[in-house]
Design a protein around this motif. Structure first.
Motif, PDB file in Angstrom:
ATOM      1  N   PHE A 181      38.560  45.504  29.383  1.00 44.65           N
ATOM      2  CA  PHE A 181      38.256  44.053  30.023  1.00 44.65           C
ATOM      3  C   PHE A 181      39.479  43.869  31.237  1.00 44.65           C
ATOM      4  CE2 PHE A 181      39.487  39.579  29.892  1.00 44.65           C
ATOM      5  CZ  PHE A 181      38.429  39.093  30.089  1.00 44.65           C
ATOM      6  N   LEU A 182      40.752  44.168  30.936  1.00 46.88           N
ATOM      7  CA  LEU A 182      41.648  44.168  31.977  1.00 46.88           C
ATOM      8  C   LEU A 182      41.322  44.635  33.307  1.00 46.88           C
ATOM      9  CD1 LEU A 182      44.944  43.890  29.895  1.00 46.88           C
ATOM     10  CD2 LEU A 182      43.727  41.893  31.094  1.00 46.88           C
ATOM     11  N   PHE A 183      40.783  46.161  33.108  1.00 45.18           N
ATOM     12  CA  PHE A 183      40.440  46.570  34.374  1.00 45.18           C
ATOM     13  C   PHE A 183      39.213  46.124  35.320  1.00 45.18           C
ATOM     14  CE2 PHE A 183      37.605  49.950  36.190  1.00 45.18           C
ATOM     15  CZ  PHE A 183      38.660  50.676  37.188  1.00 45.18           C
ATOM     16  N   ILE A 184      38.268  45.446  34.255  1.00 43.94           N
ATOM     17  CA  ILE A 184      37.211  44.872  34.980  1.00 43.94           C
ATOM     18  C   ILE A 184      37.864  43.642  35.596  1.00 43.94           C
ATOM     19  CG2 ILE A 184      35.031  43.708  34.605  1.00 43.94           C
ATOM     20  CD1 ILE A 184      34.900  46.828  34.718  1.00 43.94           C
ATOM     21  N   GLY A 185      38.664  42.779  34.818  1.00 48.30           N
ATOM     22  CA  GLY A 185      39.339  41.627  35.399  1.00 48.30           C
ATOM     23  C   GLY A 185      39.961  41.951  36.712  1.00 48.30           C
ATOM     24  N   ALA A 186      40.756  43.011  36.649  1.00 52.98           N
ATOM     25  CA  ALA A 186      41.501  43.227  37.806  1.00 52.98           C
ATOM     26  C   ALA A 186      40.677  43.711  39.103  1.00 52.98           C
ATOM     27  CB  ALA A 186      42.436  44.566  37.648  1.00 52.98           C
ATOM     28  N   ALA A 187      39.521  44.404  38.831  1.00 51.86           N
ATOM     29  CA  ALA A 187      38.705  44.955  39.956  1.00 51.86           C
ATOM     30  C   ALA A 187      37.589  43.651  40.416  1.00 51.86           C
ATOM     31  CB  ALA A 187      37.692  45.754  39.251  1.00 51.86           C
ATOM     32  N   THR A 188      37.491  42.640  39.629  1.00 52.46           N
ATOM     33  CA  THR A 188      36.928  41.464  40.031  1.00 52.46           C
ATOM     34  C   THR A 188      37.846  40.461  40.736  1.00 52.46           C
ATOM     35  OG1 THR A 188      35.609  41.157  38.003  1.00 52.46           O
ATOM     36  CG2 THR A 188      35.772  39.057  39.123  1.00 52.46           C
ATOM     37  N   TRP A 189      38.984  40.467  40.463  1.00 54.62           N
ATOM     38  CA  TRP A 189      40.110  39.938  41.393  1.00 54.62           C
ATOM     39  C   TRP A 189      40.273  40.388  42.537  1.00 54.62           C
ATOM     40  CZ3 TRP A 189      44.755  41.570  43.379  1.00 54.62           C
ATOM     41  CH2 TRP A 189      45.611  40.387  44.029  1.00 54.62           C
ATOM     42  N   LEU A 190      40.238  41.842  42.555  1.00 52.92           N
ATOM     43  CA  LEU A 190      40.480  42.349  44.055  1.00 52.92           C
ATOM     44  C   LEU A 190      39.166  42.037  44.954  1.00 52.92           C
ATOM     45  CD1 LEU A 190      42.045  44.507  45.677  1.00 52.92           C
ATOM     46  CD2 LEU A 190      40.846  46.239  44.491  1.00 52.92           C
ATOM     47  N   ALA A 191      37.949  42.286  44.277  1.00 52.66           N
ATOM     48  CA  ALA A 191      36.793  42.114  44.927  1.00 52.66           C
ATOM     49  C   ALA A 191      36.685  40.516  45.613  1.00 52.66           C
ATOM     50  CB  ALA A 191      35.609  42.339  44.006  1.00 52.66           C
ATOM     51  N   LEU A 192      37.277  39.464  44.983  1.00 52.71           N
ATOM     52  CA  LEU A 192      37.286  38.195  45.485  1.00 52.71           C
ATOM     53  C   LEU A 192      38.215  38.164  46.331  1.00 52.71           C
ATOM     54  CD1 LEU A 192      36.831  36.380  41.975  1.00 52.71           C
ATOM     55  CD2 LEU A 192      35.320  36.553  43.920  1.00 52.71           C
ATOM     56  N   ARG A 193      39.326  38.672  46.273  1.00 53.65           N
ATOM     57  CA  ARG A 193      40.472  38.755  47.432  1.00 53.65           C
ATOM     58  C   ARG A 193      39.873  39.357  48.678  1.00 53.65           C
ATOM     59  NH1 ARG A 193      45.249  36.155  47.471  1.00 53.65           N
ATOM     60  NH2 ARG A 193      46.254  37.985  48.481  1.00 53.65           N
ATOM     61  N   LEU A 194      39.274  40.446  48.578  1.00 53.96           N
ATOM     62  CA  LEU A 194      38.786  41.054  49.694  1.00 53.96           C
ATOM     63  C   LEU A 194      37.478  40.152  50.347  1.00 53.96           C
ATOM     64  CD1 LEU A 194      38.623  44.887  48.441  1.00 53.96           C
ATOM     65  CD2 LEU A 194      40.356  43.899  50.186  1.00 53.96           C
ATOM     66  N   GLN A 195      36.833  39.762  49.636  1.00 50.66           N
ATOM     67  CA  GLN A 195      35.853  38.951  50.213  1.00 50.66           C
ATOM     68  C   GLN A 195      36.405  37.549  50.655  1.00 50.66           C
ATOM     69  OE1 GLN A 195      32.821  37.987  47.180  1.00 50.66           O
ATOM     70  NE2 GLN A 195      31.429  37.070  48.582  1.00 50.66           N
ATOM     71  N   SER A 196      37.251  37.006  50.109  1.00 43.66           N
ATOM     72  CA  SER A 196      37.893  35.996  50.735  1.00 43.66           C
ATOM     73  C   SER A 196      38.681  36.070  51.967  1.00 43.66           C
ATOM     74  CB  SER A 196      38.979  35.287  49.742  1.00 43.66           C
ATOM     75  OG  SER A 196      39.808  35.986  49.525  1.00 43.66           O
ATOM     76  N   ARG A 197      39.281  37.351  52.194  1.00 45.68           N
ATOM     77  CA  ARG A 197      39.831  37.740  53.482  1.00 45.68           C
ATOM     78  C   ARG A 197      39.080  37.980  54.686  1.00 45.68           C
ATOM     79  NH1 ARG A 197      44.753  41.654  51.612  1.00 45.68           N
ATOM     80  NH2 ARG A 197      46.106  39.998  50.592  1.00 45.68           N
ATOM     81  N   ARG A 198      37.685  38.622  54.318  1.00 46.82           N
ATOM     82  CA  ARG A 198      36.680  38.928  55.227  1.00 46.82           C
ATOM     83  C   ARG A 198      36.017  37.735  55.623  1.00 46.82           C
ATOM     84  NH1 ARG A 198      35.137  44.839  53.054  1.00 46.82           N
ATOM     85  NH2 ARG A 198      37.353  45.921  53.514  1.00 46.82           N
ATOM     86  N   ALA A 199      35.905  36.646  54.876  1.00 49.60           N
ATOM     87  CA  ALA A 199      34.901  35.339  55.067  1.00 49.60           C
ATOM     88  C   ALA A 199      35.201  34.849  56.525  1.00 49.60           C
ATOM     89  CB  ALA A 199      35.056  34.674  54.112  1.00 49.60           C
TER      90      ALA A 199
END
Length: 260
Positions: A242-260
């Motif tokens: 669960f923590l691995f998937i949560g960390a991957a989600t957080w990273l994806a959202l961070r990358l998405q917000s930076r490139r928006a």
């Protein structure tokens, strides 16, 4: 900004509590030294996590799952992006047919598909059963609906024909326009599609168990094999996942917000 009414806030918090309670209980159980008939656990420890992450079999299964998912997503991306571009730009009449075709992997239950694949690839010229290749191809088919739908929505939003015509007017060729104009405009959708498909594939069990099993043990097969082990140990496995998937989600959202 208008403040939400009390009933709406209570509803949201009740839903959050309902979703968070099983996770919190599993986390506490994975950290408890003993928790039997008593209401509260008897002490806390990290021994279960230390045992888990020092287990070479667990680390190997974790790495295999990552490898198979990455290979399937790379194959999906290499095939679905050019196909989507051709359909949306050159053959828009095929959109309805493509929407139907990409749903076919979900039309047949995984158990039925696995039995059919066992019959086809257990022997003969392509004995793929038991090898990671059959998982890569199965996961590729499972990832297609997620990849196609997310990217198709983005291509609809950017109005691909007008975008390509504008690039052509400025002197760009079709390939250059696709790489330098279209891809930057759909990168958020591409990232969302990759993460959504990865989250689904990383937790897939039926194909992994029936087609390869312990011959190429993935994380979910390892979790299943440990079901009779200590409940604290299996809770540590679930929380690590669960923590691995949560960390991957957080990273994806961070990358998405930076490139928006």
């Amino acid at each position: 900004m208008n403040k939400a009414p009390l009933s709406a806030r209570l509803t949201v918090w009740a839903l959050v509590a309902l979703l968070a309670t099983p996770i919190l209980i599993t986390l506490v159980y994975s950290l408890s030294a003993q928790w039997g008939a008593q209401i509260l656990p008897r002490g806390f420890t990290l021994n279960w996590y230390q045992t888990l992450w020092s287990d070479g079999r667990f680390l190997a299964a974790f790495g295999r799952s990552l490898l198979v998912c990455a290979a399937a997503l790379a194959l999906s991306l290499a095939l679905i992006l050019p196909t989507l571009f051709m359909v949306f730009y050159h053959f828009p009449r095929l959109k309805g047919l493509m929407n139907l075709l990409v749903l076919l992997p979900f039309a047949v239950p995984p158990v039925v598909s696995s039995v059919g694949l066992l019959q086809l690839y257990a022997g003969g010229p392509l004995p793929l059963v038991g090898s990671p290749w059959i998982l890569v191809f199965c996961y590729f088919a499972l990832a297609l609906p997620f990849m196609y739908r997310a990217l198709a929505n983005n291509l609809e939003a950017v109005n691909l024909p007008d975008l390509m015509d504008a690039a052509h007017l400025l002197g760009a060729g079709t390939t250059r326009a696709f790489l330098q104009v279209v891809l930057p405009n759909i990168r958020n959708g591409l990232l969302s599609a990759l993460f959504l498909a990865f989250s689904f594939l990383f937790g897939e069990f039926v194909f992994a168990n029936l087609l390869v099993g312990t011959r190429f043990e993935t994380l979910q097969v390892y979790l299943y094999s440990q079901r009779t082990n200590s409940g604290h140990f299996t809770s540590a496995m679930v929380m690590s996942y669960f923590l691995f998937i949560g960390a991957a989600t957080w990273l994806a959202l961070r990358l998405q917000s930076r490139r928006a």
